[in-house]
Scaffold this motif. Structure first.
Motif, PDB file in Angstrom:
ATOM      1  N   GLY A   1      40.765  45.771  23.855  1.00  0.00           N
ATOM      2  CA  GLY A   1      39.454  45.132  23.805  1.00  0.00           C
ATOM      3  C   GLY A   1      38.332  46.099  23.500  1.00  0.00           C
ATOM      4  O   GLY A   1      38.427  47.286  23.739  1.00  0.00           O
TER       5      GLY A   1
ATOM      6  N   HIS B   1      44.397  43.447  35.628  1.00  0.00           N
ATOM      7  CA  HIS B   1      44.227  43.091  34.220  1.00  0.00           C
ATOM      8  C   HIS B   1      44.520  44.297  33.320  1.00  0.00           C
ATOM      9  O   HIS B   1      45.183  44.164  32.281  1.00  0.00           O
ATOM     10  CB  HIS B   1      42.797  42.614  33.966  1.00  0.00           C
TER      11      HIS B   1
ATOM     12  N   GLU C   1      38.810  47.606  28.562  1.00  0.00           N
ATOM     13  CA  GLU C   1      37.974  46.493  28.989  1.00  0.00           C
ATOM     14  C   GLU C   1      38.135  46.224  30.477  1.00  0.00           C
ATOM     15  O   GLU C   1      39.261  46.181  30.993  1.00  0.00           O
ATOM     16  CB  GLU C   1      38.318  45.239  28.196  1.00  0.00           C
TER      17      GLU C   1
ATOM     18  N   HIS D   1      40.285  50.712  36.753  1.00  0.00           N
ATOM     19  CA  HIS D   1      41.013  50.006  35.704  1.00  0.00           C
ATOM     20  C   HIS D   1      41.545  50.944  34.625  1.00  0.00           C
ATOM     21  O   HIS D   1      42.592  50.656  34.016  1.00  0.00           O
ATOM     22  CB  HIS D   1      40.127  48.926  35.077  1.00  0.00           C
TER      23      HIS D   1
ATOM     24  N   ASP E   1      34.995  45.290  24.457  1.00  0.00           N
ATOM     25  CA  ASP E   1      33.844  45.027  25.300  1.00  0.00           C
ATOM     26  C   ASP E   1      33.612  46.184  26.252  1.00  0.00           C
ATOM     27  O   ASP E   1      34.544  46.746  26.815  1.00  0.00           O
ATOM     28  CB  ASP E   1      34.054  43.742  26.130  1.00  0.00           C
TER      29      ASP E   1
ATOM     30  N   ASP F   1      47.229  44.791  30.363  1.00  0.00           N
ATOM     31  CA  ASP F   1      46.829  45.140  29.000  1.00  0.00           C
ATOM     32  C   ASP F   1      47.548  46.394  28.520  1.00  0.00           C
ATOM     33  O   ASP F   1      47.958  46.477  27.355  1.00  0.00           O
ATOM     34  CB  ASP F   1      45.316  45.351  28.935  1.00  0.00           C
TER      35      ASP F   1
ATOM     36  N   LYS G   1      38.037  43.593  33.191  1.00  0.00           N
ATOM     37  CA  LYS G   1      38.098  42.154  33.427  1.00  0.00           C
ATOM     38  C   LYS G   1      38.225  41.923  34.924  1.00  0.00           C
ATOM     39  O   LYS G   1      39.056  42.545  35.574  1.00  0.00           O
ATOM     40  CB  LYS G   1      39.315  41.542  32.708  1.00  0.00           C
ATOM     41  N   THR G   2      37.431  41.019  35.455  1.00  0.00           N
ATOM     42  CA  THR G   2      37.426  40.822  36.892  1.00  0.00           C
ATOM     43  C   THR G   2      37.768  39.410  37.348  1.00  0.00           C
ATOM     44  O   THR G   2      37.736  39.113  38.544  1.00  0.00           O
ATOM     45  CB  THR G   2      36.058  41.212  37.488  1.00  0.00           C
ATOM     46  N   ASP G   3      38.094  38.531  36.400  1.00  0.00           N
ATOM     47  CA  ASP G   3      38.428  37.161  36.774  1.00  0.00           C
ATOM     48  C   ASP G   3      39.817  37.111  37.402  1.00  0.00           C
ATOM     49  O   ASP G   3      40.689  37.920  37.095  1.00  0.00           O
ATOM     50  CB  ASP G   3      38.371  36.245  35.548  1.00  0.00           C
TER      51      ASP G   3
ATOM     52  N   ASN H   1      41.134  42.548  40.865  1.00  0.00           N
ATOM     53  CA  ASN H   1      41.544  42.020  39.566  1.00  0.00           C
ATOM     54  C   ASN H   1      41.403  43.026  38.433  1.00  0.00           C
ATOM     55  O   ASN H   1      42.190  43.005  37.476  1.00  0.00           O
ATOM     56  CB  ASN H   1      40.728  40.766  39.232  1.00  0.00           C
ATOM     57  N   GLY H   2      40.405  43.895  38.525  1.00  0.00           N
ATOM     58  CA  GLY H   2      40.178  44.865  37.454  1.00  0.00           C
ATOM     59  C   GLY H   2      41.404  45.690  37.103  1.00  0.00           C
ATOM     60  O   GLY H   2      41.836  45.717  35.946  1.00  0.00           O
TER      61      GLY H   2
END
Length: 392
Positions: free
Chosen positions: A27, A226, A385, A191, A29, A230, A387-389, A222-223
């Motif tokens: 990613g 994910h 990237e 992460h 972002d 990845d 991601k925390t969802d 979550n970070g």
């Protein structure tokens, strides 16, 4: 030592992993904007000694030098030489979340910043409901200059901090609210090393199914999950593997038995690589005999033969910034000015995380790929990237 079945050698793993990450598989972002860490405040300069007044012309020259005869200059005010820190925690000091902060305090103390001798007292197993009482009791003693409430104690800090304006308070992790003033909300994200760990998992999995066992579906949790996924998919895609993943949230910060059961269920479903965000999965991997695992927060290679490496949190920079803020307040009167948002050390670049020691079970080719990926992160060529969802 438990024996593991032979893992196939990946002769070109280093090359394909780096090509994959540069191609942007993780990613483009940027992580969410965070408050920059406060700059280190320089120690105050020593007051210059006053010039010696020349003797009058009519005075005979002394038999000793003027420097020897002069009265000693009044010493410049000395800064503090000791810093006492108290740390309260919800669990015990052996748990990774707390152990990593303790390790960081000790590393900083060894450097004696500003010439300070730093001591740390640890108070374990303080329920959130008792946080205000314990923090107030510690503040009232007058024995501490910094009080760290290492977890979700922002309500307790908010209730106490204004009564003790000379003290610096800090708290950490998700679920807090900013207090400003002399209450600092600090955090680290890991992460990036979790992505590097995922590269190893994706290169070494034989079932092409990996998993994670975690506490709650919070951003800090979550970070790295994910990023681990990845990383595994980045390596797997270049090796012709389609990596699948599942995660179990055990709804507890410390329940090794439940975490072990969750990992055993994942192994039964085909997972052979497990990211252990909580204690417990290592035992399940050991029992399986052909499953490997990854540590979280502290370097856990020495805890089990199944561990390949760990995503390590480092609070050194965060704690040093707290020390600097306290020292500037104490020696120069610089007001405490905690931002009304979380101060996050998001990257390996700013010292918030690192990859732990890598097991000898990981081939030289895979190690090389991980090292190149790490250098790309540090140089800015690779952005992992954040991601925390929650992971469904």
């Amino acid at each position: 030592m438990r024996k593991f079945r032979q893992r196939r050698t990946l002769a070109s793993a280093a090359v394909v992993i780096v090509l994959a990450m540069i191609a942007g598989a993780c990613g483009d972002d940027e992580p969410a904007a965070t408050t920059a860490a406060p700059a280190t405040t320089a120690a105050p300069a020593t007051t210059a000694a006053p010039a010696t007044t020349a003797a009058p012309d009519t005075t005979a020259a002394p038999t000793t030098t003027e420097a020897e005869m002069a009265e000693p200059d009044e010493e410049a005010p000395m800064g503090p030489t000791e810093l006492d820190v108290a740390m309260i925690m919800l669990g015990t000091k052996e748990e990774g979340w707390y152990a990593t902060f303790i390790d960081s305090v000790h590393r900083v103390a060894e450097e004696m910043p500003h010439g300070l001798t730093i001591t740390l007292e640890q108070i374990e197993e303080i329920p959130y409901a008792d946080g205000e009482r314990v923090i107030r009791d510690l503040a009232q003693t007058g024995d501490y200059e910094i009080i760290v409430a290492h977890s979700t104690y922002s309500d307790a800090v908010a209730a106490v901090k204004d009564d003790y304006p000379d003290l610096l308070f800090a708290y950490s992790g998700s679920g807090n609210e900013p207090t400003g003033g002399n209450g600092y909300w600090i955090d680290v994200f890991i992460h990036e090393p979790a992505f590097l760990a995922g590269l190893i998992a994706g290169a070494m999995t034989q079932t092409n199914h990996i998993s994670g066992v975690a506490a709650f579906p919070f951003p800090n949790v979550n970070g790295p999950l994910h990023a681990f996924i990845d990383g595994a998919r980045t390596a797997g895609a270049q090796l012709g593997k389609e990596i699948t993943f599942d995660v179990a949230y055990i709804e507890s910060w410390f329940d090794p038995a439940t975490a072990q059961e969750a990992a055993a269920a994942q192994i039964a479903a085909g997972s052979d690589m497990i990211y252990a965000e909580r204690f417990g999965p290592f035992a399940a991997a050991e029992e399986a005999g052909n499953v490997l695992a990854f540590g979280h927060f502290t370097d856990q290679l020495g805890l089990s033969d199944v561990v390949l490496t760990s995503a390590v949190a480092r609070w050194d920079a965060a704690f040093m910034d707290l020390v600097d803020a306290w020292y500037a307040y104490t020696t120069e009167g610089v007001a405490y000015d905690a931002p009304m948002e979380r101060i996050v050390y998001t990257s390996m670049v700013d010292g918030g995380s690192s990859l732990g020691e890598i097991s000898d079970l990981v081939s030289a080719e895979v190690r090389e790929g991980v090292e190149l990926a790490q250098q790309a992160i540090l140089s800015g060529a690779l952005t992992v990237e954040l991601k925390t969802d929650p992971i469904e």
